[in-house]
Write a protein that holds these residues in place. Sequence first.
Motif, PDB file in Angstrom:
ATOM      1  N   VAL A  69       0.836  -1.210   0.000  1.00 20.98           N
ATOM      2  CA  VAL A  69       0.000   0.000   0.000  1.00 20.98           C
ATOM      3  C   VAL A  69       0.866   1.253   0.000  1.00 20.98           C
ATOM      4  O   VAL A  69       0.580   2.230  -0.712  1.00 20.98           O
ATOM      5  N   SER A  70       1.954   1.232   0.766  1.00 18.82           N
ATOM      6  CA  SER A  70       2.820   2.415   0.864  1.00 18.82           C
ATOM      7  C   SER A  70       3.507   2.715  -0.465  1.00 18.82           C
ATOM      8  O   SER A  70       3.572   3.872  -0.898  1.00 18.82           O
ATOM      9  N   LEU A  71       4.003   1.686  -1.131  1.00 14.95           N
ATOM     10  CA  LEU A  71       4.636   1.881  -2.440  1.00 14.95           C
ATOM     11  C   LEU A  71       3.626   2.360  -3.476  1.00 14.95           C
ATOM     12  O   LEU A  71       3.918   3.245  -4.292  1.00 14.95           O
ATOM     13  N   ALA A  72       2.422   1.768  -3.427  1.00 12.81           N
ATOM     14  CA  ALA A  72       1.367   2.196  -4.349  1.00 12.81           C
ATOM     15  C   ALA A  72       0.992   3.653  -4.108  1.00 12.81           C
ATOM     16  O   ALA A  72       0.760   4.411  -5.060  1.00 12.81           O
ATOM     17  N   MET A  73       0.952   4.060  -2.838  1.00 12.90           N
ATOM     18  CA  MET A  73       0.633   5.452  -2.517  1.00 12.90           C
ATOM     19  C   MET A  73       1.698   6.389  -3.078  1.00 12.90           C
ATOM     20  O   MET A  73       1.384   7.413  -3.704  1.00 12.90           O
ATOM     21  N   CYS A  74       2.948   6.048  -2.878  1.00 15.55           N
ATOM     22  CA  CYS A  74       4.036   6.900  -3.364  1.00 15.55           C
ATOM     23  C   CYS A  74       4.007   7.010  -4.891  1.00 15.55           C
ATOM     24  O   CYS A  74       4.095   8.107  -5.448  1.00 15.55           O
ATOM     25  N   CYS A  75       3.814   5.880  -5.566  1.00 16.69           N
ATOM     26  CA  CYS A  75       3.773   5.897  -7.036  1.00 16.69           C
ATOM     27  C   CYS A  75       2.555   6.649  -7.555  1.00 16.69           C
ATOM     28  O   CYS A  75       2.632   7.376  -8.554  1.00 16.69           O
ATOM     29  N   THR A  76       1.412   6.483  -6.882  1.00 19.71           N
ATOM     30  CA  THR A  76       0.181   7.166  -7.304  1.00 19.71           C
ATOM     31  C   THR A  76       0.326   8.675  -7.197  1.00 19.71           C
ATOM     32  O   THR A  76      -0.079   9.419  -8.100  1.00 19.71           O
ATOM     33  N   VAL A  77       0.895   9.147  -6.089  1.00 18.32           N
ATOM     34  CA  VAL A  77       1.080  10.586  -5.891  1.00 18.32           C
ATOM     35  C   VAL A  77       2.017  11.148  -6.958  1.00 18.32           C
ATOM     36  O   VAL A  77       1.751  12.213  -7.539  1.00 18.32           O
ATOM     37  N   MET A  78       3.095  10.457  -7.242  1.00 18.69           N
ATOM     38  CA  MET A  78       4.039  10.925  -8.254  1.00 18.69           C
ATOM     39  C   MET A  78       3.387  10.961  -9.640  1.00 18.69           C
ATOM     40  O   MET A  78       3.553  11.916 -10.404  1.00 18.69           O
ATOM     41  N   LEU A  79       2.623   9.912  -9.949  1.00 23.18           N
ATOM     42  CA  LEU A  79       1.934   9.872 -11.236  1.00 23.18           C
ATOM     43  C   LEU A  79       0.905  10.999 -11.340  1.00 23.18           C
ATOM     44  O   LEU A  79       0.814  11.692 -12.359  1.00 23.18           O
ATOM     45  N   ALA A  80       0.128  11.183 -10.270  1.00 22.43           N
ATOM     46  CA  ALA A  80      -0.952  12.184 -10.287  1.00 22.43           C
ATOM     47  C   ALA A  80      -0.398  13.592 -10.465  1.00 22.43           C
ATOM     48  O   ALA A  80      -0.933  14.387 -11.242  1.00 22.43           O
ATOM     49  N   LYS A  81       0.648  13.907  -9.750  1.00 22.14           N
ATOM     50  CA  LYS A  81       1.211  15.258  -9.857  1.00 22.14           C
ATOM     51  C   LYS A  81       1.875  15.479 -11.216  1.00 22.14           C
ATOM     52  O   LYS A  81       1.846  16.591 -11.755  1.00 22.14           O
ATOM     53  N   THR A  82       2.445  14.415 -11.768  1.00 21.67           N
ATOM     54  CA  THR A  82       3.031  14.533 -13.103  1.00 21.67           C
ATOM     55  C   THR A  82       1.952  14.806 -14.145  1.00 21.67           C
ATOM     56  O   THR A  82       2.077  15.707 -14.986  1.00 21.67           O
ATOM     57  N   LEU A  83       0.865  14.034 -14.090  1.00 19.86           N
ATOM     58  CA  LEU A  83      -0.251  14.255 -15.009  1.00 19.86           C
ATOM     59  C   LEU A  83      -0.880  15.628 -14.787  1.00 19.86           C
ATOM     60  O   LEU A  83      -1.258  16.314 -15.730  1.00 19.86           O
ATOM     61  N   GLY A  84      -0.980  16.013 -13.507  1.00 24.01           N
ATOM     62  CA  GLY A  84      -1.596  17.297 -13.169  1.00 24.01           C
ATOM     63  C   GLY A  84      -0.854  18.485 -13.734  1.00 24.01           C
ATOM     64  O   GLY A  84      -1.465  19.524 -14.025  1.00 24.01           O
ATOM     65  N   CYS A  85       0.443  18.367 -13.914  1.00 24.01           N
ATOM     66  CA  CYS A  85       1.207  19.493 -14.473  1.00 24.01           C
ATOM     67  C   CYS A  85       1.334  19.401 -15.990  1.00 24.01           C
ATOM     68  O   CYS A  85       1.390  20.416 -16.672  1.00 24.01           O
ATOM     69  N   ILE A  86       1.370  18.171 -16.514  1.00 26.82           N
ATOM     70  CA  ILE A  86       1.596  18.008 -17.953  1.00 26.82           C
ATOM     71  C   ILE A  86       0.328  18.204 -18.778  1.00 26.82           C
ATOM     72  O   ILE A  86       0.351  18.844 -19.845  1.00 26.82           O
ATOM     73  N   LEU A  87      -0.805  17.684 -18.322  1.00 27.56           N
ATOM     74  CA  LEU A  87      -2.030  17.748 -19.121  1.00 27.56           C
ATOM     75  C   LEU A  87      -2.493  19.186 -19.411  1.00 27.56           C
ATOM     76  O   LEU A  87      -2.876  19.487 -20.551  1.00 27.56           O
ATOM     77  N   PRO A  88      -2.489  20.115 -18.427  1.00 31.13           N
ATOM     78  CA  PRO A  88      -2.870  21.501 -18.773  1.00 31.13           C
ATOM     79  C   PRO A  88      -1.924  22.139 -19.791  1.00 31.13           C
ATOM     80  O   PRO A  88      -2.363  22.894 -20.660  1.00 31.13           O
ATOM     81  N   ILE A  89      -0.629  21.831 -19.691  1.00 29.82           N
ATOM     82  CA  ILE A  89       0.337  22.371 -20.658  1.00 29.82           C
ATOM     83  C   ILE A  89       0.074  21.798 -22.044  1.00 29.82           C
ATOM     84  O   ILE A  89       0.106  22.522 -23.053  1.00 29.82           O
ATOM     85  N   LEU A  90      -0.207  20.498 -22.100  1.00 32.17           N
ATOM     86  CA  LEU A  90      -0.525  19.858 -23.376  1.00 32.17           C
ATOM     87  C   LEU A  90      -1.784  20.471 -23.983  1.00 32.17           C
ATOM     88  O   LEU A  90      -1.843  20.727 -25.193  1.00 32.17           O
ATOM     89  N   ALA A  91      -2.775  20.733 -23.135  1.00 35.62           N
ATOM     90  CA  ALA A  91      -4.016  21.354 -23.614  1.00 35.62           C
ATOM     91  C   ALA A  91      -3.741  22.734 -24.209  1.00 35.62           C
ATOM     92  O   ALA A  91      -4.289  23.094 -25.254  1.00 35.62           O
ATOM     93  N   LYS A  92      -2.882  23.494 -23.548  1.00 30.30           N
ATOM     94  CA  LYS A  92      -2.532  24.829 -24.035  1.00 30.30           C
ATOM     95  C   LYS A  92      -1.879  24.745 -25.417  1.00 30.30           C
ATOM     96  O   LYS A  92      -2.186  25.550 -26.311  1.00 30.30           O
ATOM     97  N   GLN A  93      -1.008  23.763 -25.600  1.00 32.06           N
ATOM     98  CA  GLN A  93      -0.333  23.588 -26.879  1.00 32.06           C
ATOM     99  C   GLN A  93      -1.306  23.183 -27.978  1.00 32.06           C
ATOM    100  O   GLN A  93      -1.128  23.534 -29.143  1.00 32.06           O
ATOM    101  N   LEU A  94      -2.345  22.450 -27.606  1.00 33.35           N
ATOM    102  CA  LEU A  94      -3.347  21.997 -28.575  1.00 33.35           C
ATOM    103  C   LEU A  94      -4.477  23.002 -28.756  1.00 33.35           C
ATOM    104  O   LEU A  94      -5.491  22.699 -29.378  1.00 33.35           O
ATOM    105  N   LYS A  95      -4.304  24.218 -28.182  1.00 34.19           N
ATOM    106  CA  LYS A  95      -5.299  25.284 -28.284  1.00 34.19           C
ATOM    107  C   LYS A  95      -6.614  24.917 -27.601  1.00 34.19           C
ATOM    108  O   LYS A  95      -7.694  25.334 -28.011  1.00 34.19           O
ATOM    109  N   ILE A  96      -6.524  24.101 -26.542  1.00 31.96           N
ATOM    110  CA  ILE A  96      -7.682  23.743 -25.726  1.00 31.96           C
ATOM    111  C   ILE A  96      -7.564  24.486 -24.401  1.00 31.96           C
ATOM    112  O   ILE A  96      -6.458  24.693 -23.895  1.00 31.96           O
TER     113      ILE A  96
END
Length: 452
Positions: free
Chosen positions: A392-419
């Motif tokens: 559970v602890s490893l899954a929590m650490c990986c989930t948080v890292m994945l979520a924050k990575t997606l959280g920063c990349i997806l809005p930037i990607l949207a901006k590039q795609l004019k969304i």
Amino acid sequence: MQKYSYNKDELLELASKRKYVQLREKLTHLNEVDTADFISTLPEAQQMLVFSLAGKEVAADVFAALPSENQESLIDSLNDQQLSAIVEDIAVDDMVDIVGEMPANIVKRILQRATPSTRELINRFLRYPESSAGSIMTAEFIDLKKEMTVRESIARIKRLANDMETIYTVYVTDLQRHLEGLVSFKDLILADDNTHVSEIMDKDVISIKTTDDKEHVAKMFNKYDFLTLPVVDAEGRLVGIVTVDDAVDVMEDEATEDIEKMAALQPSEKPYLKTSVLELAGHRIVWLLVLMISGMLTGGILGHYEQAFVAIPILVTFIPMLTDTGGNSGSQASTLIIRGMTVGELQPRDWLRILWKEIRVSFIVGIILGGVNFLRIYFLYRGSTLSVALTVSLAMCCTVMLAKTLGCILPILAKQLKIDPAMMAAPLITTIVDAVSLIIYFNIARVILNLS
């Protein structure tokens, strides 16, 4: 000096008891915006009467501050002479906003009561796209010629000031109305009467074009702390100015729209209490359907790993915690990135720096959350083993890292795609993180707990 106060309950009581003499006295000390707010809460039958009590001197300002539905009601009650006076007194940019929200029959009556010059201005403004700087500018400004003396300039300002929206900054043009510079009223007052405007004007003028996006205009005000910005056409001729109050309105509208999109709502221009139940449902159902259908992916993943539940039932207990923490982590990152791009602090070209920073932040946060969970599960959950706590602890650490990575990349990607980056906010990121975090969780469990 009388202290300014706005007590709506007191005014409503005077109106309900028909004490109009006392009410008129109260209204004379009231700000026009507060007067409009008070009128909008009255029964329709009383609105015209109280509007008349406010006085002719402030009628245009009060009318401009009213919600569109109250304006429409008042127009029906105004005679032609009263309507004509209001149309001529209201700033053209405000009148354009009013006309844009009125039914065709009301617009026709407004234009009929306007003078030819006002009608021509309104029609010209209406031709600009709604999202452009031209749609929010005003033509009520004072311009000077660089050949004029300070004495001539001050005389011109005095003559025209009463009908202008602002006189603190005056723009200088040549004979063909090309923008050449600006001069503040303070500089004119302090200069010698015989000095030419060209000698004291600032030639480094920041201007905007009529076709510029109004959100970009609002960012210019925020960046430079301007009170006004000159608007020029394609040939560089001065055609209007945007004032800071209009820029603030744009900022508020854009912030409201982003908040609604981040909450998976279709933007609405109407206030909540003025929006019908069917309209509210329509604004919400589209995104809810999208998220519901995408949420089925999570159910499919749970079904795929059903054997893991059977082997170690306690694993199911930690699924809500993992998905909720992942969604919250992604929302934190996306909110900061969207806000940064909105105010101009961040640009898509900064994506590598943003990603590297969020990876480090998510690693620290993930280690702390994972460590706390390890201790909590190992000592508080009966029947749990060291392997379960570690899973559970490893899954929590990986989930948080994945979520924050997606959280920063997806809005930037949207901006590039004019969304609109707000489309990539909490609801969508949460749905993606939920699905991926479950895959991570059960794959870690399969390795550590030797599940098939």
